[in-house]
Design a protein around this motif. Structure first.
Motif, PDB file in Angstrom:
ATOM      1  N   VAL A   1       5.170  55.238  33.512  1.00 54.51           N
ATOM      2  CA  VAL A   1       5.827  55.236  34.812  1.00 54.51           C
ATOM      3  C   VAL A   1       6.853  54.111  34.911  1.00 54.51           C
ATOM      4  CG1 VAL A   1       5.493  54.993  37.286  1.00 54.51           C
ATOM      5  CG2 VAL A   1       3.846  56.265  35.919  1.00 54.51           C
ATOM      6  N   GLU A   2       6.442  52.889  34.549  1.00 52.37           N
ATOM      7  CA  GLU A   2       7.340  51.767  34.846  1.00 52.37           C
ATOM      8  C   GLU A   2       8.601  51.773  33.977  1.00 52.37           C
ATOM      9  OE1 GLU A   2       4.100  51.302  34.006  1.00 52.37           O
ATOM     10  OE2 GLU A   2       3.928  49.889  32.353  1.00 52.37           O
ATOM     11  N   THR A   3       8.538  52.389  32.779  1.00 51.43           N
ATOM     12  CA  THR A   3       9.751  52.341  31.965  1.00 51.43           C
ATOM     13  C   THR A   3      10.537  53.648  31.979  1.00 51.43           C
ATOM     14  OG1 THR A   3       8.418  52.841  30.035  1.00 51.43           O
ATOM     15  CG2 THR A   3       8.985  50.540  30.397  1.00 51.43           C
ATOM     16  N   ALA A   4       9.888  54.731  32.312  1.00 53.94           N
ATOM     17  CA  ALA A   4      10.615  55.996  32.304  1.00 53.94           C
ATOM     18  C   ALA A   4      11.422  56.215  33.588  1.00 53.94           C
ATOM     19  CB  ALA A   4       9.665  57.163  32.081  1.00 53.94           C
ATOM     20  N   THR A   5      11.106  55.446  34.655  1.00 53.67           N
ATOM     21  CA  THR A   5      11.775  55.623  35.945  1.00 53.67           C
ATOM     22  C   THR A   5      13.290  55.703  35.810  1.00 53.67           C
ATOM     23  OG1 THR A   5      10.678  53.513  36.226  1.00 53.67           O
ATOM     24  CG2 THR A   5      11.028  54.831  38.210  1.00 53.67           C
ATOM     25  N   TRP A   6      13.809  54.798  35.011  1.00 51.68           N
ATOM     26  CA  TRP A   6      15.253  54.668  34.901  1.00 51.68           C
ATOM     27  C   TRP A   6      15.870  55.982  34.460  1.00 51.68           C
ATOM     28  CZ3 TRP A   6      19.425  54.103  31.362  1.00 51.68           C
ATOM     29  CH2 TRP A   6      20.493  53.336  31.826  1.00 51.68           C
ATOM     30  N   TYR A   7      15.214  56.655  33.491  1.00 53.04           N
ATOM     31  CA  TYR A   7      15.752  57.922  33.010  1.00 53.04           C
ATOM     32  C   TYR A   7      15.405  59.083  33.925  1.00 53.04           C
ATOM     33  CZ  TYR A   7      17.423  55.895  28.682  1.00 53.04           C
ATOM     34  OH  TYR A   7      18.122  55.159  27.774  1.00 53.04           O
ATOM     35  N   THR A   8      14.281  59.008  34.632  1.00 54.20           N
ATOM     36  CA  THR A   8      13.961  60.128  35.521  1.00 54.20           C
ATOM     37  C   THR A   8      15.064  60.308  36.560  1.00 54.20           C
ATOM     38  OG1 THR A   8      12.239  58.579  36.184  1.00 54.20           O
ATOM     39  CG2 THR A   8      11.543  60.794  35.682  1.00 54.20           C
TER      40      THR A   8
ATOM     41  N   SER B   1      19.275  65.041  38.267  1.00 54.44           N
ATOM     42  CA  SER B   1      20.300  65.918  38.822  1.00 54.44           C
ATOM     43  C   SER B   1      21.251  66.343  37.717  1.00 54.44           C
ATOM     44  CB  SER B   1      21.069  65.182  39.912  1.00 54.44           C
ATOM     45  OG  SER B   1      21.921  64.240  39.315  1.00 54.44           O
ATOM     46  N   THR B   2      21.842  67.501  37.933  1.00 56.48           N
ATOM     47  CA  THR B   2      22.782  68.039  36.949  1.00 56.48           C
ATOM     48  C   THR B   2      23.929  67.068  36.737  1.00 56.48           C
ATOM     49  OG1 THR B   2      22.459  69.909  38.397  1.00 56.48           O
ATOM     50  CG2 THR B   2      23.619  70.319  36.328  1.00 56.48           C
ATOM     51  N   LEU B   3      24.356  66.449  37.828  1.00 57.32           N
ATOM     52  CA  LEU B   3      25.514  65.570  37.734  1.00 57.32           C
ATOM     53  C   LEU B   3      25.256  64.426  36.767  1.00 57.32           C
ATOM     54  CD1 LEU B   3      28.327  65.048  39.192  1.00 57.32           C
ATOM     55  CD2 LEU B   3      27.079  63.182  40.266  1.00 57.32           C
ATOM     56  N   TRP B   4      24.140  63.736  36.966  1.00 61.51           N
ATOM     57  CA  TRP B   4      23.861  62.572  36.116  1.00 61.51           C
ATOM     58  C   TRP B   4      23.525  62.988  34.697  1.00 61.51           C
ATOM     59  CZ3 TRP B   4      26.215  58.885  37.945  1.00 61.51           C
ATOM     60  CH2 TRP B   4      26.123  58.488  39.289  1.00 61.51           C
ATOM     61  N   THR B   5      22.780  64.098  34.544  1.00 55.93           N
ATOM     62  CA  THR B   5      22.497  64.577  33.193  1.00 55.93           C
ATOM     63  C   THR B   5      23.800  64.922  32.491  1.00 55.93           C
ATOM     64  OG1 THR B   5      20.562  65.575  34.172  1.00 55.93           O
ATOM     65  CG2 THR B   5      21.026  66.128  31.888  1.00 55.93           C
ATOM     66  N   GLY B   6      24.668  65.599  33.244  1.00 51.59           N
ATOM     67  CA  GLY B   6      25.956  65.984  32.662  1.00 51.59           C
ATOM     68  C   GLY B   6      26.738  64.763  32.217  1.00 51.59           C
ATOM     69  N   MET B   7      26.694  63.737  33.034  1.00 52.24           N
ATOM     70  CA  MET B   7      27.434  62.526  32.667  1.00 52.24           C
ATOM     71  C   MET B   7      26.828  61.886  31.417  1.00 52.24           C
ATOM     72  SD  MET B   7      28.479  59.393  35.150  1.00 52.24           S
ATOM     73  CE  MET B   7      29.533  60.180  36.325  1.00 52.24           C
ATOM     74  N   GLY B   8      25.507  61.935  31.326  1.00 51.59           N
ATOM     75  CA  GLY B   8      24.854  61.430  30.120  1.00 51.59           C
ATOM     76  C   GLY B   8      25.281  62.202  28.888  1.00 51.59           C
TER      77      GLY B   8
ATOM     78  N   GLN C   1      33.746  53.616  28.696  1.00 47.50           N
ATOM     79  CA  GLN C   1      32.935  52.476  29.107  1.00 47.50           C
ATOM     80  C   GLN C   1      32.861  52.367  30.632  1.00 47.50           C
ATOM     81  OE1 GLN C   1      30.829  51.089  27.201  1.00 47.50           O
ATOM     82  NE2 GLN C   1      31.678  52.315  25.547  1.00 47.50           N
ATOM     83  N   LEU C   2      33.934  52.756  31.312  1.00 41.16           N
ATOM     84  CA  LEU C   2      33.881  52.803  32.781  1.00 41.16           C
ATOM     85  C   LEU C   2      32.805  53.802  33.224  1.00 41.16           C
ATOM     86  CD1 LEU C   2      37.625  52.719  33.809  1.00 41.16           C
ATOM     87  CD2 LEU C   2      35.841  51.307  34.807  1.00 41.16           C
ATOM     88  N   THR C   3      32.784  54.949  32.530  1.00 43.97           N
ATOM     89  CA  THR C   3      31.793  55.967  32.864  1.00 43.97           C
ATOM     90  C   THR C   3      30.386  55.466  32.557  1.00 43.97           C
ATOM     91  OG1 THR C   3      33.449  57.502  32.054  1.00 43.97           O
ATOM     92  CG2 THR C   3      31.305  58.414  32.602  1.00 43.97           C
ATOM     93  N   ASN C   4      30.256  54.811  31.407  1.00 41.74           N
ATOM     94  CA  ASN C   4      28.954  54.305  31.002  1.00 41.74           C
ATOM     95  C   ASN C   4      28.410  53.334  32.048  1.00 41.74           C
ATOM     96  OD1 ASN C   4      26.835  53.917  28.995  1.00 41.74           O
ATOM     97  ND2 ASN C   4      27.675  51.867  28.776  1.00 41.74           N
ATOM     98  N   LEU C   5      29.274  52.440  32.505  1.00 43.36           N
ATOM     99  CA  LEU C   5      28.830  51.468  33.505  1.00 43.36           C
ATOM    100  C   LEU C   5      28.475  52.173  34.802  1.00 43.36           C
ATOM    101  CD1 LEU C   5      28.463  48.408  33.755  1.00 43.36           C
ATOM    102  CD2 LEU C   5      30.696  48.304  34.803  1.00 43.36           C
ATOM    103  N   PHE C   6      29.264  53.176  35.160  1.00 42.48           N
ATOM    104  CA  PHE C   6      28.990  53.967  36.358  1.00 42.48           C
ATOM    105  C   PHE C   6      27.598  54.593  36.249  1.00 42.48           C
ATOM    106  CE2 PHE C   6      29.663  57.522  39.332  1.00 42.48           C
ATOM    107  CZ  PHE C   6      30.296  56.852  40.365  1.00 42.48           C
ATOM    108  N   TRP C   7      27.298  55.128  35.080  1.00 43.44           N
ATOM    109  CA  TRP C   7      26.010  55.779  34.822  1.00 43.44           C
ATOM    110  C   TRP C   7      24.871  54.767  34.833  1.00 43.44           C
ATOM    111  CZ3 TRP C   7      22.381  56.873  30.656  1.00 43.44           C
ATOM    112  CH2 TRP C   7      21.736  58.111  30.765  1.00 43.44           C
ATOM    113  N   PHE C   8      25.187  53.552  34.506  1.00 46.43           N
ATOM    114  CA  PHE C   8      24.168  52.500  34.518  1.00 46.43           C
ATOM    115  C   PHE C   8      23.888  52.002  35.930  1.00 46.43           C
ATOM    116  CE2 PHE C   8      22.901  50.306  30.440  1.00 46.43           C
ATOM    117  CZ  PHE C   8      23.100  51.410  29.658  1.00 46.43           C
ATOM    118  N   ILE C   9      24.943  51.867  36.737  1.00 50.69           N
ATOM    119  CA  ILE C   9      24.812  51.164  38.017  1.00 50.69           C
ATOM    120  C   ILE C   9      24.562  52.119  39.185  1.00 50.69           C
ATOM    121  CG2 ILE C   9      25.982  49.611  39.638  1.00 50.69           C
ATOM    122  CD1 ILE C   9      25.214  48.261  37.021  1.00 50.69           C
TER     123      ILE C   9
END
Lengths: 393, 484
Positions: free
Chosen positions: A275-282, A287-294, A332-340
């Motif tokens: 639970v505590e480490t998978a949260t970030w990826y859940t 959503s399709t949007l975030w998965t798509g961005m990944g 890298q802009l996208t990557n940071l967006f996906w991170f934050i």
């Protein structure tokens, strides 16, 4: 060297960048008041981390080229130094964030902490006074490094007899400075990025931030060098296809490392399924949007540039390499967006006007300071011993 | 004053030369091939002594294996919860050592680093022998080593198929790929040198042996062209292996939920540790080798200096890994993670292992910041031995100590290695040493072909021109100061 490198005239560019920056920031402040609470700071954090990352990427590349660089290092030294010169300004840009801490970070909220024992267990680290103290230490060290390296560099410009000694000194201290950068950036990444999901932790997170900064910086430098080569004959002569290829190889190696540790993190946390480490990826695979961005990051952020950069032709052609570099910055802009951004659980379309306004606003100021520093001195460090005979290599 | 200015400038501008000045093709052949072609009676005494010691330990190894197979894995100290004791520690230790060879041969070749040339051949041999030593451990650890092929996905009537989600099965593929590519790369690189041995062979047996091994090499332009192409292709193929093999091994640990193992920093940190340990082993082998065969002008201080730098760099990454591991264990806020860290650092039973490893891998490498230490074969040798011990301790801490105390206090147990654990480990050192002694006696331990390329480069497209320019520059500084 028949053509003495000129000192660039960047007055017009500087003024434009400054205007864009000020207007962008002003518009962002107005838009911030009209937007839902907290949105301004979310966008601000995102834009701030990107531009700070670019400056820090320049800082670590400056260390690296002093430590190990041959003539290619001397060649890109001025743009790197100009990027580093922005660091003290970025320290000022950090201050507004302090007013939004409670809107950004859940761990500032006593109710939240009380309900989350895992977060409660780390309040010795995650508390506002210590957070501010740490940030002061990071910016203090980085700004000190910026002043010191710029000062030594200016000294080296002035005296020919001392130049070898100064180059040697900078080389000797650059190794320890890389250690300082790596440690401070690791903790800074925990503070500013990782603690947005306060229950979550990942050991490699800081390294992903660092390599992302290096990718942005080397791409930015490739772009700057190509532009400079079109304006200055001495640079044009020195930026041979072989040196350009060296820069391209850096971009390729960094991109590979970035993908390697990002995917490593995913494999490990996904397999752990705790639970505590998978949260970030859940959140990111919900959503399709975030998965798509990944997936976009995987295919167009890694595979596409990776395969393109295999080509020597691309790495040796200025225009082609610049296109890849611009793409890498966008990735890298996208990557940071996906991170934050997913941490904030925004509703609807995720990219807001504020994100763009602040990115442009802070960026405008960044570029204005950068071009000011770049045009204040000759465009090549002529007293750098590594540049002697460089036109023949 | 003048001297110091020259010294400083030299320190900044690296001289491009890797090997001594004015080397001749023939002389290089003499130096590299003569010890190989010398008759059995002319074998130096140090070789016989070393080989005898190595064979003794090989005997210990074989005895331990026979005893292990007759009695079963109960002869080891492995228990529940420490199911992975010495065998896995030694497996990771050996496979890590191999990585420096691959890095030198593949990555440095692709990055066109000329200093790899004199040390690549024996470093590649080291890789292969280390993989042999490493690969045997998981097989012996199976308990029934004779059915190890069950790990492979092959059609059978047993209704048996490997679990592809298990990193233990990824290991099979990682290591067998690594082993075969390393052997191929090494052998292809050897071919022109084997031909040169054939051409200089004194006895008909040698002619037959090296003539067969060199696959009919005729030195034509076409043969060279194909050789170069194959060599580069294999280098490109080996490149990802440097990262992938040890990352897979890191995943053996990291994909589990065991506190102390499930850390995302593991793959790159393991890779850095592998290269770190590998370069230590390269130095351990290079320092006596260059002395014994009089190769100081081919394996120069520049080589040692660079190995020292790489050791320092990767060592610092490893140290970063320790820092992140401990900090993250605390930062996670998870009770088990925190206890794991506490147990490693202050636990009653094994705290000494952690602190010793910090002393070996963290403190002992710090003198490498100094050029004088990096260029002293003696100190490099000493530091490398310390690092090898440190990297073994690191695996001991990660593998064994982590397992002694995990989630349930009722299932905690201590771990004590037995006599057979140690004998198998020391024995594997004997296996490695035996193979290495045979290698330096029967095959050229330096790549003559590539060194000759360097000589050619020096003579015809030499870096003298650049050196002259730089020398002029130092001269300026010198006269300027002398006038003052």
């Amino acid at each position: 060297m028949q053509d003495t490198p000129s000192t660039l005239q960047l007055g017009r560019f500087q003024a434009t960048a400054l205007t864009v920056g000020v207007v962008g920031l002003a518009a962002a402040v107005i838009a911030g008041f009209l937007s839902p609470e907290g949105l301004f700071f979310q966008s601000y954090l995102y834009a701030f981390l990107f531009w700070l990352g670019l400056a820090l990427g320049c800082l670590v590349l400056l260390f690296a080229q002093h430590l190990a660089g041959g003539s290619w290092g001397a060649l890109i030294r001025r743009p790197l130094e100009a990027g580093v010169a922005v660091l003290p300004v970025m320290a000022l840009f950090f201050i507004p964030l302090l007013f939004g801490l409670n809107l950004l970070y859940d761990w500032t909220n006593a109710d939240f902490v009380a309900k989350h024992p895992l977060v409660n267990a780390k309040t010795d680290y995650l508390n506002v006074p210590f957070f501010i103290l740490r940030s002061i230490i990071y910016f203090g060290l980085w700004s000190f490094a910026a002043f010191f390296y710029l000062h030594q560099s200016a000294k080296q410009d002035r005296s020919e007899s001392e130049s070898g000694k100064i180059a040697y000194r900078l080389r000797r201290i650059s190794g320890p400075w890389i250690v300082v950068y790596v440690l401070t950036m690791t903790f800074a990444a925990v503070d500013w990025g990782m603690s947005l999901t306060p229950e979550w932790w990942s050991g490699i997170y800081g390294a992903i931030f660092m390599i992302s900064q290096a990718i942005s910086a080397i791409s930015f430098i490739i772009g700057v060098m190509v532009v400079l080569a079109s304006r200055d004959r001495s640079i044009d002569k020195l930026l041979t296809s072989k040196r350009l290829q060296d820069l391209g190889n850096f971009l390729m190696a960094f991109t590979m490392f970035w993908a390697y540790i990002s995917i490593g993190q995913l494999i490990i946390l996904w397999s752990n399924n705790v639970v505590e480490t998978a949260t970030w990826y859940t959140v990111r695979f919900d959503s399709t949007l975030w998965t798509g961005m990944g997936l976009f990051l995987l295919f167009f952020g890694f595979f596409a540039p990776f395969l393109i950069l295999f080509s020597r032709w691309v790495k040796r052609k200025r225009r082609a390499l610049v296109l890849v570099a611009i793409w890498a910055i966008f990735v890298q802009l996208t990557n940071l967006f996906w991170f934050i951004i997913p941490n904030f659980e925004r509703s609807g379309f995720q990219l807001t006007l504020l994100d763009i306004l602040l990115l442009v606003g802070i960026g405008g100021i960044w570029l204005a300071v950068f071009s000011r520093s770049l045009s204040s001195r000759p465009i090549l460090p002529l007293q750098d011993p590594r540049l002697k005979g460089a036109e023949h290599a | 004053m003048a001297v110091s200015s020259k010294k400083t400038a030299r320190a900044v501008v690296e001289i491009d030369r890797v090997i001594g000045k004015g080397e001749q093709y023939g002389a290089i052949d003499d130096v590299i091939n003569d010890p190989v072609l010398a008759g059995p009676l002319k074998t130096p005494r140090w070789w016989w002594v070393g080989f005898a010691i190595a064979m003794t330990f090989l005997g210990v190894y074989l005895t331990s294996i026979i005893y292990l197979i007759t009695k079963g894995t109960g002869v080891w100290g492995n228990n529940v919860p420490v199911a992975w004791g010495f065998p896995i520690i030694n497996f990771v230790w050996w496979i890590g050592i191999g990585h420096a060879g691959t890095l030198i041969s593949a990555i440095l070749l692709l990055f066109r680093q000329p200093w790899r040339t004199s040390i690549n051949r024996f470093a590649e041999a080291m890789t292969i022998f280390a993989v042999v030593c490493a690969g045997l451990y998981p097989i012996l650890h199976l308990g029934r080593p004779w059915v190890f092929y069950w790990l492979a996905p092959y059609p059978n009537t047993l209704g048996l198929f490997p679990q592809f989600r298990s990193p233990l099965d990824w290991d099979l593929f990682a290591i067998s790929t690594y082993g075969s590519v390393s052997v191929l790369f090494w052998y292809i690189g050897l071919i022109p040198d084997l031909a040169s041995l054939r051409d200089r062979a004194a006895s008909s047996f040698q002619r037959l042996l090296y003539g067969t091994l060199c696959l009919g090499w005729n030195g034509s332009a076409k043969a060279w062209q194909r050789y170069q192409r194959a060599y580069l292709l294999l280098a490109a193929l080996s490149f990802p292996l440097v990262l992938s093999v040890h990352s897979t091994i890191a995943l053996d640990f990291a994909v589990s939920q065991v506190p102390g193992w499930n850390n995302t920093v593991m793959p790159p940190y393991f890779v850095a540790g592998a290269v770190f340990a590998g370069f230590a082993m390269v130095i351990i082998l290079a320092v006596p080798l260059r002395k014994a065969f009089g190769l100081e002008h081919l394996i120069t201080l520049r080589h040692l200096d660079n190995c020292g730098k790489l050791m320092l760099g990767t060592g610092m990454v490893v140290l970063y890994g320790y820092t992140v591991e401990l900090f993250m264990a605390w930062y996670s806020g998870v009770e088990f993670e925190r206890y794991m860290a506490f147990n490693r650092v202050f636990g009653n039973d094994h705290w000494w292992a952690f602190w010793l490893l910090i002393a070996c891998n963290g403190l002992a490498i710090q003198p490498l910041w100094l050029r004088s230490v990096r260029q002293s074969p003696f100190w490099l040798f000493v530091i490398s031995i310390i690092v090898s011990i440190g990297m073994w301790l690191e695996r001991f801490v990660i593998v064994a100590i982590t397992l002694t105390k995990d989630f349930l206090p009722s299932s905690w147990a201590d771990y004590k290695a037995t006599f057979w654990d140690w004998s198998l480990y020391l024995g594997s050192l004997g296996l490695f040493a035996t193979l290495f002694f045979l290698f330096i006696r029967l095959l050229p331990s330096i790549s003559g072909t590539e060194v000759k390329e360097l000589v050619h480069h020096d003579a015809h497209h030499g870096s003298d021109y650049l050196e002259d320019i730089r020398a002029d520059f130092f001269q300026e500084g010198k006269t300027g100061e002398a006038g003052a």
